[in-house]
Write an enzyme that holds these catalytic residues in place. Structure first.
Site, PDB file in Angstrom:
ATOM      1  N   GLU A 153       7.858  99.759 -35.832  1.00 49.17           N
ATOM      2  CA  GLU A 153       6.512 100.209 -35.460  1.00 49.17           C
ATOM      3  C   GLU A 153       6.083 101.408 -36.293  1.00 49.17           C
ATOM      4  O   GLU A 153       4.937 101.505 -36.726  1.00 49.17           O
ATOM      5  CB  GLU A 153       6.482 100.575 -33.966  1.00 49.17           C
ATOM      6  CG  GLU A 153       5.138 101.020 -33.440  1.00 49.17           C
ATOM      7  CD  GLU A 153       4.091  99.912 -33.480  1.00 49.17           C
ATOM      8  OE1 GLU A 153       4.180  98.990 -32.682  1.00 49.17           O
ATOM      9  OE2 GLU A 153       3.198  99.981 -34.350  1.00 49.17           O
ATOM     10  N   VAL A 156       3.850 101.857 -39.944  1.00 53.91           N
ATOM     11  CA  VAL A 156       2.392 101.899 -40.086  1.00 53.91           C
ATOM     12  C   VAL A 156       1.820 102.758 -38.957  1.00 53.91           C
ATOM     13  O   VAL A 156       2.048 102.465 -37.783  1.00 53.91           O
ATOM     14  CB  VAL A 156       1.782 100.478 -40.020  1.00 53.91           C
ATOM     15  CG1 VAL A 156       0.263 100.534 -40.187  1.00 53.91           C
ATOM     16  CG2 VAL A 156       2.396  99.563 -41.070  1.00 53.91           C
ATOM     17  N   GLY A 211       0.919 120.874 -45.220  1.00 52.79           N
ATOM     18  CA  GLY A 211       2.036 119.942 -45.103  1.00 52.79           C
ATOM     19  C   GLY A 211       1.603 118.489 -44.973  1.00 52.79           C
ATOM     20  O   GLY A 211       2.426 117.606 -44.753  1.00 52.79           O
ATOM     21  N   GLU A 214       2.398 116.007 -50.109  1.00 51.02           N
ATOM     22  CA  GLU A 214       3.608 116.510 -50.738  1.00 51.02           C
ATOM     23  C   GLU A 214       3.277 117.208 -52.053  1.00 51.02           C
ATOM     24  O   GLU A 214       2.165 117.109 -52.564  1.00 51.02           O
ATOM     25  CB  GLU A 214       4.565 115.341 -50.979  1.00 51.02           C
ATOM     26  CG  GLU A 214       5.064 114.775 -49.653  1.00 51.02           C
ATOM     27  CD  GLU A 214       5.964 113.562 -49.845  1.00 51.02           C
ATOM     28  OE1 GLU A 214       6.998 113.712 -50.495  1.00 51.02           O
ATOM     29  OE2 GLU A 214       5.608 112.493 -49.337  1.00 51.02           O
ATOM     30  N   LYS A 229       1.710  99.736 -46.519  1.00 48.50           N
ATOM     31  CA  LYS A 229       1.374  99.492 -45.110  1.00 48.50           C
ATOM     32  C   LYS A 229       0.567  98.209 -44.937  1.00 48.50           C
ATOM     33  O   LYS A 229       0.780  97.464 -43.979  1.00 48.50           O
ATOM     34  CB  LYS A 229       0.623 100.702 -44.546  1.00 48.50           C
ATOM     35  CG  LYS A 229       1.547 101.924 -44.394  1.00 48.50           C
ATOM     36  CD  LYS A 229       0.764 103.198 -44.101  1.00 48.50           C
ATOM     37  CE  LYS A 229       1.710 104.392 -43.924  1.00 48.50           C
ATOM     38  NZ  LYS A 229       0.983 105.681 -43.912  1.00 48.50           N
ATOM     39  N   GLY A 326       3.688 112.727 -38.076  1.00 49.40           N
ATOM     40  CA  GLY A 326       4.094 113.790 -37.160  1.00 49.40           C
ATOM     41  C   GLY A 326       5.511 113.554 -36.659  1.00 49.40           C
ATOM     42  O   GLY A 326       5.929 112.421 -36.476  1.00 49.40           O
TER      43      GLY A 326
END
Lengths: 350, 350
Positions: A153, A156, A211, A214, A229, A326
């Protein structure tokens, strides 16, 4: 008791470990879900294994304070130093949490980890995109042959259920087209340019400071991340054997403030759209910036938020939005895969 | 073979019958799902039952051409004239499709239909809100005791998975708050007033002409329809025994064009919001028009579209939008309940 082995223990793995620690009682009560971490093997942070389970709080504390898991207090039966493949093959884990540091171009070592796990009759839940984008057919067939589950899961939109939602709740529909904002970094940059009138370079720098992007932002800004994705969505949700190099891909690096202003004047907004559409029995997919009408459900998705719209023959357009990244959100994606294995894996379509 | 009996055969029931006819092969191939209609009992349109199954195409044709199902061609074993309770109790159906004409205030006769079905060890899938809003505890306990499934996805947002999505894909989260635009008629009216500067009365008339609003629009415009839906969400998704009369309820009849313009000037939009929030261990719910910020994910939901935002402890806000009504969309809600019973009912939390 669901026994877990972590392969890799970076931000996402630690996110899941924290959730398992903090939600132990509620998961047992509400889902009858009980998990125990038996092994953690990380190339840089060391490797520990105990067949009777490790204490999560202690492992997190040892790692935080010393930087190396192998400083975990020695108890009878504790094994140190097993590498990832030995951990996958020889521990008593039921399920491998594959969150290793992986080269997105080759999908390695994650692909080999999946193979080794399936061949050892172990389930895999993971967030690395490479194995699904590059080796979906081979790996899903192997998992099926071995009667184990494969959850991804988090590949994506992190734990926002871009993959499980359509399978669990829209089955019976022919999903004719998928359109998504699948990369938070580029959406953050485009939103910043539009809202504050700053240049692409300045918005990128801000994204890096926060953040979201990158140091080398290529994978995001050139659309490569979104391309993986959409390939995963095509394979899993549309059941179409699409390959990464079949997807045309254009990023946002050439979008200027002038383009943004022109779109605004037309009542439109630039968005980096990932699209996959069924055409004559096959799926055609593209990644490209597009000026979408302000009334489009995707136009209002701002900042680092992700969104996806499924165009269905019965249900019309169903749109889902939420976090795309996250620590806790991606950690949760692993948890919901584990919960669904616990619910007897009936949702994992393989 | 999943044997179905329809109790009621209006627009929604016929919608499901058409889907079952048109998707027969693909449902068998993709889901291993095979259904057959053994009975249809409608107070106005007649009643037919054949233990070996009815031909869907013939039933729809007979109804269309003659207005009465009992003109279905007589074959050995065909039974006519059974009322709803006899059909529920004495046919060989596995599952009752409860789509009867029901008084929303009392939930009858749908509540009695559910009871009779569960007591006869038959599953129920349905779109009537009354049984879930008024008798959730009693009916869910009875279904559980009898080991049968109860599906009611279509009671909130038709086939847009407002109920199944959180259960299947957000489990493990504490859903702290739900906010929704759950009534398409009122959202259509508010959108019309804002976009075209027409009065409430004129927008209502337009909604009635388009079939969005009924001749007596009270249930929609006073918020009663949305109130039932938030009670269903609280009971099913938040696991909180909320009652209809505990929800404060204010509709949109007092919203003037002046209010709309004032909100616009503030960068806001009026929406009829259904909200349920956990507070000190219980759920507090309200239905009321609210000026939402233009950046709110619910602000952009226009026309008859519905949307719902789940505020989760792990995943943050996850938002879902899609159709809230429609013959095929609501017919599909029954299909996805049937598909999930076929997948062994693991998703039906009871």
């Amino acid at each position: 008791m669901h026994k877990l082995a972590f392969i890799g223990f970076g931000v996402v793995g630690q996110g899941l470990a924290e959730i398992l620690r903090d939600k132990k009682d509620v998961l047992k009560k509400e889902e009858g879900f009980e998990a125990e971490i038996v092994a953690i093997s990380d190339l840089m942070k060391g490797s520990i294994y105990h067949p009777n389970g490790l204490d999560i709080e202690t492992a997190l504390k040892v790692l935080k304070e010393t930087g190396n898991l192998e400083n975990y207090p020695v108890t009878p039966g504790l094994v140190k130093g097993w590498d990832s493949l030995k951990t996958i093959r020889e521990t008593n884990a039921d399920t491998i949490i594959e969150v290793s540091f992986t080269d997105v171009k080759t999908g390695q070592p994650a692909i080999n980890h999946c193979k080794a796990a399936f061949e050892s009759s172990k389930n895999v839940v993971m967030t690395n995109k490479g194995p699904v984008a590059l080796a979906y057919k081979e790996l899903s067939e192997l998992a099926k042959e071995k009667g184990v589950s494969w959850g991804f899961e988090g590949t994506v939109m992190s734990g926002t259920p871009a993959l499980r939602m359509p399978i669990a709740t829209l089955a019976g529909n022919d999903i004719k087209e998928i359109r998504g904002i699948l990369n938070g970094t580029t959406n953050y940059i485009l939103t910043k340019m539009e809202d504050e009138g700053v240049s692409y370079q300045k918005a990128l720098k801000e994204a890096q400071l926060l953040g979201y992007a990158e140091a080398d932002p290529t994978s995001d800004v050139e659309g490569y991340d979104a391309r993986y994705k959409i390939v995963i969505l095509a394979n899993y949700v549309m059941n179409a054997p699409l390959k990464v190099d079949e997807v045309s891909c254009k990023g946002i690096t050439e979008i200027s403030l002038k383009d943004i202003e022109e779109a605004k004047a037309e009542g439109k907004r630039w968005k980096l759209l990932a699209k996959a559409r069924k055409e004559n029995g096959k799926v055609v997919a593209t990644i490209a910036p597009e000026k979408v009408e302000i009334t489009d459900p995707l136009a209002v998705i701002s900042g680092a938020t992700n969104a996806i719209a499924y165009d269905c023959d019965l249900m019309g357009t169903v749109t889902l939005s939420g976090a795309g990244a996250g620590k806790i959100e991606t950690g949760f994606s692993l948890l919901i895969d584990l919960i669904n294995i616990n619910r007897e894996g009936t949702l994992v379509k393989m």
